[in-house]
Design a protein around this motif. Structure first.
Motif, PDB file in Angstrom:
ATOM      1  N   ASP A 129      -2.753  -2.259  -6.675  1.00  0.00           N
ATOM      2  CA  ASP A 129      -3.859  -2.905  -5.971  1.00  0.00           C
ATOM      3  C   ASP A 129      -4.306  -4.129  -6.763  1.00  0.00           C
ATOM      4  OD1 ASP A 129      -4.038  -1.202  -3.797  1.00  0.00           O
ATOM      5  OD2 ASP A 129      -5.284   0.228  -4.879  1.00  0.00           O
ATOM      6  N   THR A 159      -0.539  -4.798  -3.591  1.00  0.00           N
ATOM      7  CA  THR A 159      -1.328  -4.813  -2.367  1.00  0.00           C
ATOM      8  C   THR A 159      -2.493  -5.743  -2.617  1.00  0.00           C
ATOM      9  OG1 THR A 159      -0.714  -2.536  -1.807  1.00  0.00           O
ATOM     10  CG2 THR A 159      -2.665  -3.448  -0.734  1.00  0.00           C
ATOM     11  N   THR A 209      -5.896  -7.438  -1.944  1.00  0.00           N
ATOM     12  CA  THR A 209      -7.109  -7.110  -1.208  1.00  0.00           C
ATOM     13  C   THR A 209      -8.079  -8.280  -1.356  1.00  0.00           C
ATOM     14  OG1 THR A 209      -6.830  -4.770  -1.720  1.00  0.00           O
ATOM     15  CG2 THR A 209      -8.987  -5.461  -0.936  1.00  0.00           C
TER      16      THR A 209
END
Length: 238
Positions: free
Chosen positions: A77, A232, A234
């Motif tokens: 993340d 990922t 974000t």
């Protein structure tokens, strides 16, 4: 009644999966060659290849042409907001942040760099290029540029530390914020594939960004190429 025998390739796959689960091979580690595994298990390379294909099909391993077979790592993340800090983001994801420096030099800026940093054409910039790693796995290749006259000691500081945040703090800039980020999907070229342990043409996520002092001019223009399956992104609206 005879008990059906487990195929040898399944036994090899189970053994390797156990090795990975036990931490003998960590995410990002390269497995021994097919020849070495064939010697270990006393089988031919075709049998080893079938076991590796099974592990690859289940997302445990990834084969990279010309590089070998690696233990797959779950995506990291990576938040992008008003304050983006690489080391902080990676530690928050439970990984060890590292950087490998590929280039550090001072040169004249080109037209796009001059626009992003509000500089005169050809003004000197410090170019800092390298690889960003999370738990020894390369997740991105980056290029950061800093206006030399605004951060005159940046090149010397980056010779000593790899963290941009720490380098800026050592040069009297305690805080900086993200002014803008553009995100584009691209394909890995041959050099990027080599650095990121990918295949040429694999998907990358390219971010182009400008950082500035909270009430001041731009101090960093950056381009980062993330391995598409290892992060990922974000976007936060803080």
């Amino acid at each position: 009644m005879n008990t059906p025998r487990t195929p040898v390739w399944k036994s090899i796959a189970a053994t390797l999966e156990g090795d990975i689960a036990s931490g003998h091979y960590a995410p990002g580690d390269k497995l021994p060659t097919e020849a070495a595994l064939a010697a270990r298990f006393g089988v031919n390379r075709h049998t080893v290849r079938r076991a590796l294909a099974d592990l690859g099909g289940r997302g445990i391993l990834r084969s990279r042409r010309g590089a070998g077979v690696f233990v797959e790592a779950p995506p990291t993340d990576y938040p992008i907001g008003r304050r983006v800090r690489f080391h902080q983001n990676i530690r928050a994801a439970g990984r060890l942040p590292e950087k490998t420096v590929l280039r550090l030099e001072t040169r004249p800026c080109d037209a796009a760099e001059a626009r992003a940093l509000t500089l005169a054409a050809g003004a000197p910039v410090v170019v800092y290029e390298g690889l960003s790693l999370a738990g020894r796995v390369p997740i991105a290749q980056f290029r950061s540029l800093f206006p030399e006259h605004r951060v005159p000691g940046m090149r010397q500081t980056l010779d000593q530390v790899t963290s941009v945040t720490e380098a800026l703090q050592r040069n009297g800039i305690p805080d900086y914020v993200r002014a803008e980020t553009r995100v584009t999907a691209v394909r890995a070229d041959a050099t990027q594939a080599l650095h990121l342990r990918l295949r040429e043409g694999d998907p990358l996520i390219r971010t182009t960004s400008v950082n500035r002092e909270p009430d001041g001019p731009p101090i960093e223009y950056g381009i980062t190429w993330f391995a598409g399956d290892r992060v990922t992104l974000t976007v936060s609206h803080d």
